[in-house]
Design a protein around this motif. Structure first.
Motif, PDB file in Angstrom:
ATOM      1  N   ALA A  33      57.164 124.763  61.956  1.00 21.59           N
ATOM      2  CA  ALA A  33      55.777 125.168  61.745  1.00 21.59           C
ATOM      3  C   ALA A  33      54.944 123.926  61.479  1.00 21.59           C
ATOM      4  N   THR A  34      53.917 123.725  62.272  1.00 22.91           N
ATOM      5  CA  THR A  34      53.007 122.591  62.120  1.00 22.91           C
ATOM      6  C   THR A  34      51.582 123.128  62.098  1.00 22.91           C
ATOM      7  N   LEU A  35      50.754 122.616  61.207  1.00 22.89           N
ATOM      8  CA  LEU A  35      49.388 123.105  61.108  1.00 22.89           C
ATOM      9  C   LEU A  35      48.413 121.991  60.786  1.00 22.89           C
ATOM     10  N   LYS A  36      47.175 122.235  61.162  1.00 18.01           N
ATOM     11  CA  LYS A  36      46.082 121.324  60.847  1.00 18.01           C
ATOM     12  C   LYS A  36      45.266 121.929  59.710  1.00 18.01           C
ATOM     13  N   ILE A  37      44.907 121.105  58.726  1.00 15.82           N
ATOM     14  CA  ILE A  37      44.114 121.547  57.577  1.00 15.82           C
ATOM     15  C   ILE A  37      42.849 120.710  57.543  1.00 15.82           C
ATOM     16  N   LEU A  38      41.693 121.349  57.696  1.00 15.34           N
ATOM     17  CA  LEU A  38      40.428 120.628  57.751  1.00 15.34           C
ATOM     18  C   LEU A  38      40.057 120.065  56.385  1.00 15.34           C
ATOM     19  N   LYS A  39      39.439 118.892  56.412  1.00 15.46           N
ATOM     20  CA  LYS A  39      38.952 118.268  55.189  1.00 15.46           C
ATOM     21  C   LYS A  39      37.856 119.140  54.575  1.00 15.46           C
ATOM     22  N   ASP A  40      37.931 119.310  53.267  1.00 16.13           N
ATOM     23  CA  ASP A  40      36.911 120.065  52.538  1.00 16.13           C
ATOM     24  C   ASP A  40      36.311 119.146  51.480  1.00 16.13           C
ATOM     25  N   PRO A  41      35.118 118.562  51.744  1.00 21.52           N
ATOM     26  CA  PRO A  41      34.553 117.587  50.801  1.00 21.52           C
ATOM     27  C   PRO A  41      34.123 118.192  49.478  1.00 21.52           C
ATOM     28  N   ASP A  42      33.995 119.515  49.385  1.00 21.10           N
ATOM     29  CA  ASP A  42      33.507 120.154  48.165  1.00 21.10           C
ATOM     30  C   ASP A  42      34.618 120.743  47.301  1.00 21.10           C
ATOM     31  N   GLY A  43      35.840 120.522  47.690  1.00 26.97           N
ATOM     32  CA  GLY A  43      36.953 121.073  46.929  1.00 26.97           C
ATOM     33  C   GLY A  43      38.123 121.324  47.850  1.00 26.97           C
ATOM     34  N   PHE A  44      39.077 122.105  47.375  1.00 19.97           N
ATOM     35  CA  PHE A  44      40.231 122.392  48.210  1.00 19.97           C
ATOM     36  C   PHE A  44      40.247 123.873  48.538  1.00 19.97           C
ATOM     37  N   ASP A  45      39.589 124.197  49.621  1.00 14.35           N
ATOM     38  CA  ASP A  45      39.590 125.554  50.156  1.00 14.35           C
ATOM     39  C   ASP A  45      40.100 125.447  51.580  1.00 14.35           C
ATOM     40  N   PRO A  46      41.431 125.437  51.770  1.00 12.71           N
ATOM     41  CA  PRO A  46      41.992 125.035  53.050  1.00 12.71           C
ATOM     42  C   PRO A  46      41.594 125.947  54.209  1.00 12.71           C
ATOM     43  N   VAL A  47      41.136 125.318  55.274  1.00 12.47           N
ATOM     44  CA  VAL A  47      40.860 126.002  56.530  1.00 12.47           C
ATOM     45  C   VAL A  47      41.824 125.447  57.561  1.00 12.47           C
ATOM     46  N   THR A  48      42.572 126.312  58.211  1.00 10.49           N
ATOM     47  CA  THR A  48      43.575 125.883  59.184  1.00 10.49           C
ATOM     48  C   THR A  48      43.180 126.384  60.566  1.00 10.49           C
ATOM     49  N   PRO A  49      42.583 125.512  61.394  1.00  7.50           N
ATOM     50  CA  PRO A  49      42.137 125.952  62.719  1.00  7.50           C
ATOM     51  C   PRO A  49      43.280 126.299  63.664  1.00  7.50           C
ATOM     52  N   TRP A  50      44.468 125.749  63.417  1.00  9.03           N
ATOM     53  CA  TRP A  50      45.597 126.123  64.263  1.00  9.03           C
ATOM     54  C   TRP A  50      46.920 125.943  63.531  1.00  9.03           C
ATOM     55  N   THR A  51      47.891 126.730  63.962  1.00  5.19           N
ATOM     56  CA  THR A  51      49.276 126.611  63.530  1.00  5.19           C
ATOM     57  C   THR A  51      50.162 126.693  64.763  1.00  5.19           C
ATOM     58  N   ASN A  52      51.127 125.804  64.845  1.00  2.00           N
ATOM     59  CA  ASN A  52      52.056 125.810  65.972  1.00  2.00           C
ATOM     60  C   ASN A  52      53.457 126.086  65.452  1.00  2.00           C
ATOM     61  N   GLU A  53      54.136 127.053  66.053  1.00  2.00           N
ATOM     62  CA  GLU A  53      55.519 127.354  65.701  1.00  2.00           C
ATOM     63  C   GLU A  53      56.423 127.069  66.902  1.00  2.00           C
ATOM     64  N   TYR A  54      57.634 126.642  66.611  1.00  2.00           N
ATOM     65  CA  TYR A  54      58.599 126.355  67.673  1.00  2.00           C
ATOM     66  C   TYR A  54      59.957 126.893  67.280  1.00  2.00           C
ATOM     67  N   SER A  55      60.593 127.604  68.213  1.00  2.00           N
ATOM     68  CA  SER A  55      61.941 128.119  68.026  1.00  2.00           C
ATOM     69  C   SER A  55      62.738 127.872  69.289  1.00  2.00           C
TER      70      SER A  55
END
Length: 211
Positions: A33-55
């Motif tokens: 599982a690999t994911l991108k977490i966008l920078k949040d300059p006002d705190g840590f409220d994670p936004v993940t625009p994508w997640t990639n899974e591999y099996s």
């Protein structure tokens, strides 16, 4: 996805966004599982625009665990584009452990390499694992890990270009016992340094550094 999981490695891009990798677990085993977490300059409220899974195997229980992540930038149509590389171990149902390395597009997480998106290495034994991947700015990626059967492992060094083609034949190192590569670095003039643990036939462990 609601599955429990473990994060094993993280990398940051030039804008402060994070890319994390690891694996998710359910009744069918573990998946990369690999994911991108966008920078949040006002705190840590994670936004993940994508997640990639591999099996490696979708038809039953398998084991796929990503252990390392690396980020590189390449110029595509005059634009600086991020690419993400992950590596670890991958096992289809009742098959051997392989090293599986992925190249993902940083903007949307799509797999770049053809087929199922992974370049797989299967050594002569059944116990293979990629421990670290390091990407370079020209799209090359280098992987250090181990290959063997759990009692007589070798270091293994792999190299891929941006198309997924091998840069060289796999390089192995053996001191007569359990030898496992854990980390690498790219030096000047294309030199590669890697390190890990090594045991001779008497099962004495040493730190080992190889260039």
């Amino acid at each position: 996805s609601g599955k429990p999981g473990e994060g094993t490695a993280i990398a940051l891009d030039k804008d402060g966004n994070a890319y994390a990798t690891g694996y998710l677990h359910d009744s069918a085993g573990n998946d990369y599982a690999t994911l991108k977490i966008l920078k949040d300059p006002d705190g840590f409220d994670p936004v993940t625009p994508w997640t990639n899974e591999y099996s490696a195997y979708d038809g039953g229980i398998g084991r796929d665990e990503a252990y390392s992540i690396s980020l590189s930038y390449e110029v595509v149509d005059d634009e600086l584009v991020p690419y993400v590389y992950v590596t670890g171990l991958s096992q289809a149902y009742l098959a051997s452990l392989d090293i599986a390395t992925l190249r993902l597009l940083g903007s949307d997480g799509s797999k770049v390499w053809s087929g199922d998106g992974a370049k797989r290495y299967t050594g002569s034994g059944y116990d293979d694992a990629g421990m670290q991947v390091v990407a370079s700015g020209n799209g090359n990626a280098y992987v250090i890990g181990l290959t063997g059967n759990g009692t007589n492992d070798d270091y293994v060094l792999l190299g891929y270009d941006k198309t997924g083609s091998n840069l060289f034949s796999p390089v192995t190192y053996n001191n007569g016992g359990i030898d496992r590569g854990y980390a690498l670095a790219i030096g000047s003039a294309g030199s590669i340094f890697y390190t890990g643990t090594s045991a001779d036939s008497g099962q004495l462990d040493f730190y080992t550094n190889v260039k």
